[in-house]
Design an enzyme around this catalytic site. Structure first.
Site, PDB file in Angstrom:
ATOM      1  N   SER A 145       0.869  -1.186   0.000  1.00  0.00           N
ATOM      2  CA  SER A 145       0.000   0.000   0.000  1.00  0.00           C
ATOM      3  C   SER A 145       0.897   1.224   0.000  1.00  0.00           C
ATOM      4  CB  SER A 145      -0.867  -0.002   1.266  1.00  0.00           C
ATOM      5  OG  SER A 145      -1.445   1.279   1.486  1.00  0.00           O
ATOM      6  N   TYR A 158      -2.457  -1.593  10.544  1.00  0.00           N
ATOM      7  CA  TYR A 158      -2.456  -1.734   9.078  1.00  0.00           C
ATOM      8  C   TYR A 158      -1.144  -1.191   8.490  1.00  0.00           C
ATOM      9  CZ  TYR A 158      -4.101  -1.285   4.240  1.00  0.00           C
ATOM     10  OH  TYR A 158      -4.242  -1.391   2.882  1.00  0.00           O
TER      11      TYR A 158
HETATM   12  P1  NAI Z   1     -11.437  -5.894  -0.269  1.00  0.00           P
HETATM   13  O1  NAI Z   1     -11.926  -5.752   1.123  1.00  0.00           O
HETATM   14  O2  NAI Z   1     -12.335  -5.594  -1.391  1.00  0.00           O
HETATM   15  O3  NAI Z   1     -10.833  -7.343  -0.497  1.00  0.00           O
HETATM   16  C1  NAI Z   1     -10.006  -7.960   0.442  1.00  0.00           C
HETATM   17  C2  NAI Z   1      -9.964  -9.418   0.139  1.00  0.00           C
HETATM   18  O4  NAI Z   1      -9.137 -10.090   1.102  1.00  0.00           O
HETATM   19  C3  NAI Z   1     -11.357 -10.051   0.219  1.00  0.00           C
HETATM   20  O5  NAI Z   1     -11.525 -10.939  -0.859  1.00  0.00           O
HETATM   21  C4  NAI Z   1     -11.291 -10.804   1.541  1.00  0.00           C
HETATM   22  O6  NAI Z   1     -12.148 -11.925   1.608  1.00  0.00           O
HETATM   23  C5  NAI Z   1      -9.839 -11.222   1.558  1.00  0.00           C
HETATM   24  N1  NAI Z   1      -9.426 -11.672   2.871  1.00  0.00           N
HETATM   25  C6  NAI Z   1      -9.479 -10.996   4.047  1.00  0.00           C
HETATM   26  N2  NAI Z   1      -9.075 -11.781   5.051  1.00  0.00           N
HETATM   27  C7  NAI Z   1      -8.749 -12.992   4.501  1.00  0.00           C
HETATM   28  C8  NAI Z   1      -8.264 -14.209   5.022  1.00  0.00           C
HETATM   29  N3  NAI Z   1      -8.019 -14.368   6.328  1.00  0.00           N
HETATM   30  N4  NAI Z   1      -8.027 -15.222   4.157  1.00  0.00           N
HETATM   31  C9  NAI Z   1      -8.266 -15.082   2.846  1.00  0.00           C
HETATM   32  N5  NAI Z   1      -8.735 -13.951   2.300  1.00  0.00           N
HETATM   33  C10 NAI Z   1      -8.972 -12.917   3.125  1.00  0.00           C
HETATM   34  O7  NAI Z   1     -10.137  -4.957  -0.345  1.00  0.00           O
HETATM   35  P2  NAI Z   1      -9.199  -4.594  -1.577  1.00  0.00           P
HETATM   36  O8  NAI Z   1      -9.198  -3.150  -1.721  1.00  0.00           O
HETATM   37  O9  NAI Z   1      -9.467  -5.444  -2.728  1.00  0.00           O
HETATM   38  O10 NAI Z   1      -7.794  -4.976  -0.911  1.00  0.00           O
HETATM   39  C11 NAI Z   1      -6.937  -5.969  -1.433  1.00  0.00           C
HETATM   40  C12 NAI Z   1      -5.539  -5.678  -0.939  1.00  0.00           C
HETATM   41  O11 NAI Z   1      -5.129  -4.413  -1.438  1.00  0.00           O
HETATM   42  C13 NAI Z   1      -5.394  -5.598   0.584  1.00  0.00           C
HETATM   43  O12 NAI Z   1      -4.162  -6.193   0.958  1.00  0.00           O
HETATM   44  C14 NAI Z   1      -5.369  -4.112   0.850  1.00  0.00           C
HETATM   45  O13 NAI Z   1      -4.674  -3.791   2.025  1.00  0.00           O
HETATM   46  C15 NAI Z   1      -4.641  -3.624  -0.381  1.00  0.00           C
HETATM   47  N6  NAI Z   1      -4.833  -2.212  -0.698  1.00  0.00           N
HETATM   48  C16 NAI Z   1      -6.053  -1.725  -1.095  1.00  0.00           C
HETATM   49  C17 NAI Z   1      -6.178  -0.400  -1.422  1.00  0.00           C
HETATM   50  C18 NAI Z   1      -7.465   0.218  -1.854  1.00  0.00           C
HETATM   51  O14 NAI Z   1      -7.556   1.449  -1.917  1.00  0.00           O
HETATM   52  N7  NAI Z   1      -8.486  -0.560  -2.215  1.00  0.00           N
HETATM   53  C19 NAI Z   1      -5.031   0.527  -1.369  1.00  0.00           C
HETATM   54  C20 NAI Z   1      -3.818  -0.102  -0.903  1.00  0.00           C
HETATM   55  C21 NAI Z   1      -3.730  -1.406  -0.608  1.00  0.00           C
HETATM   56  C1  BGC Z   2      -6.272   1.523   2.088  1.00  0.00           C
HETATM   57  C2  BGC Z   2      -7.393   2.358   1.545  1.00  0.00           C
HETATM   58  C3  BGC Z   2      -6.976   3.809   1.439  1.00  0.00           C
HETATM   59  C4  BGC Z   2      -5.666   3.930   0.695  1.00  0.00           C
HETATM   60  C5  BGC Z   2      -5.152   5.362   0.654  1.00  0.00           C
HETATM   61  C6  BGC Z   2      -5.015   1.745   1.306  1.00  0.00           C
HETATM   62  O1  BGC Z   2      -3.983   1.012   1.868  1.00  0.00           O
HETATM   63  O2  BGC Z   2      -6.628   0.141   2.020  1.00  0.00           O
HETATM   64  O3  BGC Z   2      -8.521   2.229   2.385  1.00  0.00           O
HETATM   65  O4  BGC Z   2      -7.977   4.554   0.763  1.00  0.00           O
HETATM   66  O5  BGC Z   2      -4.690   3.117   1.306  1.00  0.00           O
HETATM   67  O6  BGC Z   2      -5.107   5.942   1.934  1.00  0.00           O
END
Ligand code: NAI
Ligand code: BGC
Length: 261
Positions: A145, A158
Site C-alpha cells: 500500500s 495496518y
Molecule cells: P477488499 O476488502 O475488497 O478485499 C479484500 C480481500 O481479502 C477479500 O476478498 C477478503 O475476503 C480477503 N481476505 C481478508 N481476510 C482474509 C483471510 N483471512 N483469508 C483469505 N482472504 C482474506 O479490499 P481490496 O481493496 O481489494 O484490498 C486488497 C488488498 O489491497 C489488501 O491487501 C489491501 O490492504 C490492499 N490495498 C487496497 C487499497 C485500496 O484502496 N483498495 C489501497 C492499498 C492497498
Molecule cells: C487503504 C485504503 C486507502 C488507501 C489510501 C489503502 O492502503 O486500504 O482504504 O484509501 O490506502 O489511503
C-alpha cells in the site's frame, strides 16, 4: 497483453472481490490458469471464476484462510493437483479497520497482522519451497500500500503490516535473486473497491481523499491489475524487490503542489 503469461498457473489470494478479483480477471485475459482464493464469499469467487473463464483463462475457487499454514498449503496443493504446476503467487488478501492506537486491542492488532503480514510470509514461503524444489524462476507479488511509506494515524496495525511487507519483500528478493525467483510489491493508493465503499459513499470523505491525489481521481482496480500483470510477466525480467506505486501520485507529497512549503 503479455504472451509469456499464457497457460501459466497463478494463485491469487483474496480473489472474491476488489483488487484480487480484478487481478484474477486480468490473468484470465492473459489466458492463465487461476486459483482464486476466498475466505467467506464463495459466490464472489465463483463470479470471478466465471469472468476468468469467459476472458479465455481457466479457474478454480478454493476456500482458505491465508493467516493459517493449513489454508496456504491447501491453496498450493489445489494449484498442483488441478493445474500441475505453479508459476506466480499473488499475496493480495488484506483487511483494515480504524482504531485509536491507545484503544487498539491486542486481538485486533494480531488479527490484522496475521492476515496482512503473516499471510504474506506464509504464501511467499510456500511458493518459494515449490520454486526451489523445482529449480524454477518463479514470481511472487505482494499487495502492499502507499501506507508502507505514508504514516496513517488510527490505522497503526495496518500501516505496520504494510511497512513489514516492504522490507520482507526487499529481503526475500535479495535472498532468492540468484535463483531467478523475483518478488515485488504493489503499492496502491486510493482504489475503488469494497474496502473503501463506506468512505467513498460519503461525498465529503471522497473529496478529502481526492484532494490528496495529484491526478485528482480515485484509482480503478484494473489499473492495479495491469501492474500485477506486468510484474508477473517477463517484461519486468530485471525488476525485483521494488514496490510499484499505483497511486495517482499520492506518495509524491501532494501538500507541496504549486510550490508550497
Ligand atoms: P477488499 O476488502 O475488497 O478485499 C479484500 C480481500 O481479502 C477479500 O476478498 C477478503 O475476503 C480477503 N481476505 C481478508 N481476510 C482474509 C483471510 N483471512 N483469508 C483469505 N482472504 C482474506 O479490499 P481490496 O481493496 O481489494 O484490498 C486488497 C488488498 O489491497 C489488501 O491487501 C489491501 O490492504 C490492499 N490495498 C487496497 C487499497 C485500496 O484502496 N483498495 C489501497 C492499498 C492497498
Ligand atoms: C487503504 C485504503 C486507502 C488507501 C489510501 C489503502 O492502503 O486500504 O482504504 O484509501 O490506502 O489511503
Amino acid at each position: 497483453m503479455f504472451s509469456d503469461l499464457s497457460h501459466k498457473v497463478v494463485v491469487v489470494t483474496g480473489g472474491s472481490k476488489g483488487l484480487g478479483s480484478a487481478i484474477a480477471r486480468r490473468f484470465g485475459k492473459e489466458n492463465m490458469k487461476v486459483v482464486i482464493n476466498y475466505h467467506t464469499d464463495a459466490a464472489g469467487a465463483q463470479q470471478t471464476a466465471e469472468q476468468v473463464i469467459a476472458a479465455g483463462g481457466q479457474a478454480i475457487t478454493v476456500q482458505a484462510d491465508v493467516s493459517t499454514e493449513d489454508g496456504i498449503h491447501t491453496l498450493c496443493d489445489m494449484a498442483l493437483q488441478t493445474f500441475g504446476d505453479l508459476d506466480v503467487w499473488v499475496n493480495n488478501a488484506g483487511m483494515e479497520n480504524q482504531h485509536a492506537t491507545h484503544q487498539l486491542t491486542l486481538a485486533e492488532w494480531q488479527r490484522v497482522i496475521n492476515v496482512n503480514l503473516t499471510g504474506v510470509f506464509l504464501g511467499t514461503q510456500t511458493a518459494l519451497n515449490y520454486f526451489v524444489k523445482k529449480n524454477k524462476a518463479g514470481n511472487i507479488i505482494n499487495m502492499s500500500s502507499v501506507h508502507e511509506q505514508i504514516p496513517w494515524p488510527t490505522f497503526a496495525h495496518y500501516a505496520a503490516s504494510k511497512g513489514g511487507i516492504k522490507l520482507f519483500t526487499q529481503t526475500v528478493a535479495m535472498e532468492y535473486a540468484a535463483r531467478h525467483i523475483r518478488i515485488n510489491a504493489i503499492g496502491p493508493g486510493a482504489i475503488n473497491t469494497p474496502i473503501n465503499a463506506v468512505k467513498f459513499a460519503d461525498p465529503q470523505q471522497l473529496q478529502t481523499t481526492i484532494a490528496m491525489i495529484p491526478m485528482q481521481r480515485i484509482g480503478d482496480p484494473d489499473e492495479v491489475a495491469a501492474a500485477a500483470a506486468w510484474l508477473a510477466s517477463s517484461e519486468s525480467s530485471y525488476v525485483t524487490g521494488v514496490t510499484l506505486m499505483v497511486d495517482g501520485g499520492m506518495t509524491l507529497y501532494p501538500a507541496f503542489q504549486g510550490g508550497n512549503g
